[in-house]
Design a protein around this motif. Structure first.
Motif, PDB file in Angstrom:
ATOM      1  N   ASP A   1       0.879  -1.073  -0.020  1.00 19.17           N
ATOM      2  CA  ASP A   1      -0.106   0.116   0.021  1.00 19.17           C
ATOM      3  C   ASP A   1       0.927   1.407  -0.018  1.00 19.17           C
ATOM      4  O   ASP A   1       0.719   2.146  -0.788  1.00 19.17           O
ATOM      5  CB  ASP A   1      -0.848   0.055   1.147  1.00 19.17           C
ATOM      6  N   TYR A   2       1.860   1.276   0.673  1.00 17.56           N
ATOM      7  CA  TYR A   2       2.796   2.500   0.917  1.00 17.56           C
ATOM      8  C   TYR A   2       3.663   2.772  -0.581  1.00 17.56           C
ATOM      9  O   TYR A   2       3.704   3.907  -0.985  1.00 17.56           O
ATOM     10  CB  TYR A   2       4.141   2.176   1.808  1.00 17.56           C
ATOM     11  N   LEU A   3       3.762   1.609  -1.238  1.00 23.40           N
ATOM     12  CA  LEU A   3       4.547   1.839  -2.746  1.00 23.40           C
ATOM     13  C   LEU A   3       3.312   2.454  -3.690  1.00 23.40           C
ATOM     14  O   LEU A   3       3.737   3.175  -4.284  1.00 23.40           O
ATOM     15  CB  LEU A   3       4.863   0.326  -3.174  1.00 23.40           C
ATOM     16  N   LYS A   4       1.861   1.949  -3.334  1.00 16.53           N
ATOM     17  CA  LYS A   4       0.912   2.560  -4.364  1.00 16.53           C
ATOM     18  C   LYS A   4       0.948   4.116  -3.937  1.00 16.53           C
ATOM     19  O   LYS A   4       0.575   4.983  -4.876  1.00 16.53           O
ATOM     20  CB  LYS A   4      -0.389   1.971  -4.025  1.00 16.53           C
ATOM     21  N   ALA A   5       0.820   4.312  -2.574  1.00 14.65           N
ATOM     22  CA  ALA A   5       0.867   5.827  -2.046  1.00 14.65           C
ATOM     23  C   ALA A   5       1.864   6.463  -2.667  1.00 14.65           C
ATOM     24  O   ALA A   5       1.763   7.752  -3.122  1.00 14.65           O
ATOM     25  CB  ALA A   5       0.824   5.656  -0.490  1.00 14.65           C
TER      26      ALA A   5
END
Length: 319
Positions: free
Chosen positions: A126-130
Motif C-alpha cells: 500500500d505504501y508503494l501505491k501511495a
C-alpha cells in the motif's frame, strides 16, 4: 440510544440547512470542530463522524467523504472496522481524481495493516501505491510522511540500513521545515512528524547497537518536545528509550525510573507493543536485582500481550 438518534437527526437537519445556505460547506467544518480536539480513540467523536459521513454521502462530495472516512480511522476501536473504513476511503478518493488524496488513503490503509494486523508485506504494498500518487501530487510534506512509514515497516522487515536512511532523511526534512515561517497548525504537525521520526530512528539505532547515536537523539528530543497533550505519547516513547539505554549501561535505578514514567501514557494510548517492551525491561531490571518473583510476573505480562495481540517485538524473543 433513542436520545442519541434524536440528537444525530437534529444535527443532520441543521447541517443540511447550513450546506444549502452556504456554497463553502461550512457545515462540514462545524461538524469536524466538534471532535478535532479529541484524542484518537475517543468514542465521543464517533456520532459526529457518522453524521459527517451521512451528510457528505448525501451531498456526493467525494473529497469530504474521503476525509470523513480517514477521520473514522483515528477514532474507531480496533477490529475490522478500521480496514473497512480504509477500503471505503480508497474507493471514494479514486472518484475524486486527486492524487494527493488517493496517496493519503493508500498510506492510511498501510498504517492500518501495520498497526492493527502487523502485516508488513501488505502494508509495504500500500505504501508503494501511495508513493506513486504522492510523486504525482508533488507534495513534499506528503512524500516525507510516507518516507517515515516506509522506515517503520522496513525496520520490522529487517531492512535496518534502509530504514535508518529513510528516517534520517525524513527527520532532516521536518527539521528544515520547522525553521521556516509556518502557520501555528502546520508547525504543530511538523513537530509531531519530526519527533515521531526521531523516536523510530532511536528504536532502530538501539536494535543495531548504535547506542551512542541513540543517546544523542534521546537527549535532544526529551529536551525539545513541546509540553502539550498531543506530545504526551511520543514523550513517553522517548522515556521508554532512555530507560532501555540506562539498563544497558547498568544504571538500573535510573532505568526503572524512566520506564515507570513512560508506562502510564503508553497504557492510556493502548500502545500494546511499546507497553510490552516496557514490561520486558522492567522484568530484566528486576531479574538483575534478584527480584525473581517480580521479574516472572512482568515477563508473564509480556507473554499476555503476545497472546492477546499475536505480536512481539523481535528483540524480546532473545535474551
Amino acid at each position: 440510544m433513542l436520545v442519541l438518534r434524536l440528537f444525530i437527526l437534529l444535527l443532520l437537519f441543521t447541517a443540511e440547512r447550513l450546506v444549502a445556505q452556504c456554497e463553502d460547506h461550512i457545515a462540514y467544518q462545524q461538524i469536524r470542530k466538534q471532535y478535532q480536539q479529541m484524542q484518537p480513540g475517543d468514542p465521543a467523536a464517533i456520532p459526529f463522524i457518522r453524521l459527517l459521513i451521512t451528510l457528505t454521502k448525501k451531498e456526493k462530495n467525494a473529497a469530504q467523504l474521503t476525509y470523513a472516512y480517514l477521520d473514522a480511522l483515528k477514532f474507531h476501536p480496533t477490529g475490522n472496522l478500521p480496514l473497512k473504513y480504509a477500503d471505503s476511503a480508497i474507493a471514494i478518493a479514486e472518484r475524486s481524481c486527486r492524487s494527493d488524496l488517493i496517496a493519503e488513503t493508500y498510506m492510511s490503509r498501510g498504517i492500518v495493516k501495520y498497526a492493527h494486523y502487523r502485516n508488513y508485506q501488505t502494508a509495504m504494498e500500500d505504501y508503494l501505491k501511495a508513493a506513486d500518487y504522492a510523486q504525482i501530487s508533488g507534495d513534499p510534506y506528503l512524500q516525507y510522511r510516507l518516507l517515515y512509514h516506509f522506515g517503520i515497516v522496513k525496520g520490522y522487515m529487517g531492512l535496518k540500513s534502509d530504514a535508518i536512511a529513510n528516517l534520517e532523511r525524513g527527520a532532516a526534512f521536518f527539521r528544515k521545515e520547522l525553521q521556516k515561517e509556518q502557520s501555528r497548525n502546520q508547525l504543530h504537525h511538523l513537530r509531531k512528524n519530526y519527533y515521531e521520526s526521531l523516536h523510530e530512528l532511536v528504536n532502530i539505532y538501539q536494535q543495531t547497537g548504535k547506542d551512542g547515536d541513540a543517546d544523542r537523539v534521546i537527549a535532544s528530543a526529551v529536551k525539545g518536545i513541546p509540553d502539550h497533550p498531543d506530545f504526551a505519547v511520543v514523550r513517553g516513547c522517548f522515556l521508554k528509550s532512555r530507560g532501555i539505554s540506562e539498563y544497558r549501561k547498568g544504571n538500573y535505578k535510573a532505568s526503572i525510573r524512566e520506564l515507570d514514567l513512560a508506562l502510564p501514557e503508553l497504557i492510556k494510548a493502548k500502545d500494546f507493543a511499546w507497553v510490552s517492551v516496557i514490561y520486558y525491561y522492567q522484568g530484566k531490571n528486576a531479574l538483575v536485582q534478584n527480584r525473581k518473583e517480580e521479574a516472572v510476573s512482568l515477563f508473564k505480562k509480556v507473554d499476555s500481550v503476545f497472546k492477546r495481540h499475536h505480536f512481539i517485538f523481535p528483540e524480546l524473543q532473545h535474551g
